[in-house]
Design an enzyme around this catalytic site. Sequence first.
Site, PDB file in Angstrom:
ATOM      1  N   GLN A  97     -18.397  62.415  -7.548  1.00 12.77           N
ATOM      2  CA  GLN A  97     -17.343  63.413  -7.365  1.00 12.77           C
ATOM      3  C   GLN A  97     -16.269  63.349  -8.436  1.00 12.77           C
ATOM      4  OE1 GLN A  97     -16.237  61.434  -3.470  1.00 12.77           O
ATOM      5  NE2 GLN A  97     -14.203  62.090  -4.087  1.00 12.77           N
ATOM      6  N   CYS A 108     -15.034  64.789  -1.718  1.00 12.94           N
ATOM      7  CA  CYS A 108     -16.097  64.083  -1.002  1.00 12.94           C
ATOM      8  C   CYS A 108     -16.736  64.974   0.061  1.00 12.94           C
ATOM      9  CB  CYS A 108     -15.539  62.831  -0.353  1.00 12.94           C
ATOM     10  SG  CYS A 108     -14.192  63.190   0.771  1.00 12.94           S
ATOM     11  N   HIS A 128     -12.525  60.170   4.209  1.00 10.03           N
ATOM     12  CA  HIS A 128     -13.679  60.211   3.309  1.00 10.03           C
ATOM     13  C   HIS A 128     -14.893  60.720   4.083  1.00 10.03           C
ATOM     14  CE1 HIS A 128     -15.881  59.420  -0.256  1.00 10.03           C
ATOM     15  NE2 HIS A 128     -16.577  58.407   0.196  1.00 10.03           N
TER      16      HIS A 128
END
Length: 325
Positions: free
Chosen positions: A127, A133, A273
Amino acid sequence: MTRVWLLLSFVSLTSAFYLTKRDEFHFKSWMAQYNKAYDFEEYYQRLRIFTENKRMIDKHNEGNHSFTMGLNEFSDMTFNEFRKSFLLSEPQNCSATKGSYLSSNGPHPDSIDWRKKGNYITPVKNQGACGSCWTFSTTGCLESVTAISTGKLVPLSEQQLVDCAQDFNNHGCNGGLPSQAFEYIMYNKGLMTEKDYPYTAVEGVCYYEPSMAAAFVKEVRNITAYDEMGMVDAVATRNPVSFAFEVTSDFMHYHQGVYTSTECHNTTDKVNHAVLAVGYGQDNGTPYWIVKNSWGPYWGIDGYFLIERGKNMCGLAACSSFPVV
Ligand SMILES: *[C@@H]1O[C@H](CO)[C@@H](O)[C@H](O)[C@H]1NC(C)=O
Ligand SMILES: *[C@@H]1O[C@H](CO)[C@@H](O)[C@H](O)[C@H]1NC(C)=O
Ligand SMILES: *[C@@H]1O[C@H](CO)[C@@H](O)[C@H](O)[C@H]1NC(C)=O
Ligand SMILES: *[C@@H]1O[C@H](CO)[C@@H](O)[C@H](O)[C@H]1NC(C)=O
């Protein structure tokens, strides 16, 4: 001579912290391995952060833990710097408490790994310095669900999600959620391929071209918050599943083994995340998830990690979802 003086003055500024020749040697070989270069001032700042990280990693690895830590390309960063450049900037609120996934009652196999069941998982992506993410978790899941259904594995576009999915409560490089990205793809009637809408790691103007849509979503299945058995059921009987969790400082240095943490929270409002569960198993009685990350193939276990399963570790069961195609 100047250099020695600078080093000494640096040491005196940070009195409790000694830098030895050995520390500098480790730092230089790490710099060479990861192709790092700094200007003179930054060199000493990075040397100090690197050395602090390395000492912490060595100490962790001397202890009795289910996972080891290691140096990686992030070893010259503090967790705060890391968080700002690589993760969601803000924790996401994923309180989809009532899910739409109906779990079967099993029985489920002891282990499953979608990487080994066929050509269903694309190579680990990176990324870069963008809190995107959630787009990688989304494409990873849709790529595999599509491949399982059609037999064709095609890398899909994260950038389209970064540029175009704002109306579904996603924020480009500042975070979002796979469940909301699946909703976008469903209402937008398509997602383009990685090749046709390539990743830039910067939020730009949306240029989605409907005639080039390559993957589709018919329905979004949210798994009820904290129903980790529902995740097991979905991964065992259907496909890989997107989930989010809270990353804390120890995770950034993960090397291998089953990750567990006492630092992280386990609620729906702290996840920062998003990743992809591609399977599960157990190691000496400790159940774990096999998870695809989006920090490149050199982080963790070739870009993957294992995290303890069955305890909602770091909120990993707080907001998981997958699309139906
Ligand atoms: C290490 O930890 C495991 C699991 O917590 C425990 O069973 C084992 O006895 C420990 N070993 C040592 C040497 O402390
Ligand atoms: C999260 O969202 C839910 C539902 O929209 C809301 O009730 C809750 O207050 C939010 N929590 C936080 C911490 O913002
Ligand atoms: C899934 O969860 C998201 C929030 O994360 C919500 O916006 C969406 O409406 C949910 N979809 C279904 C089908 O429950
Ligand atoms: C979160 O962790 C606490 C402390 O370990 C535990 O008591 C609680 O049941 C957990 N909550 C959820 C939703 O997993």
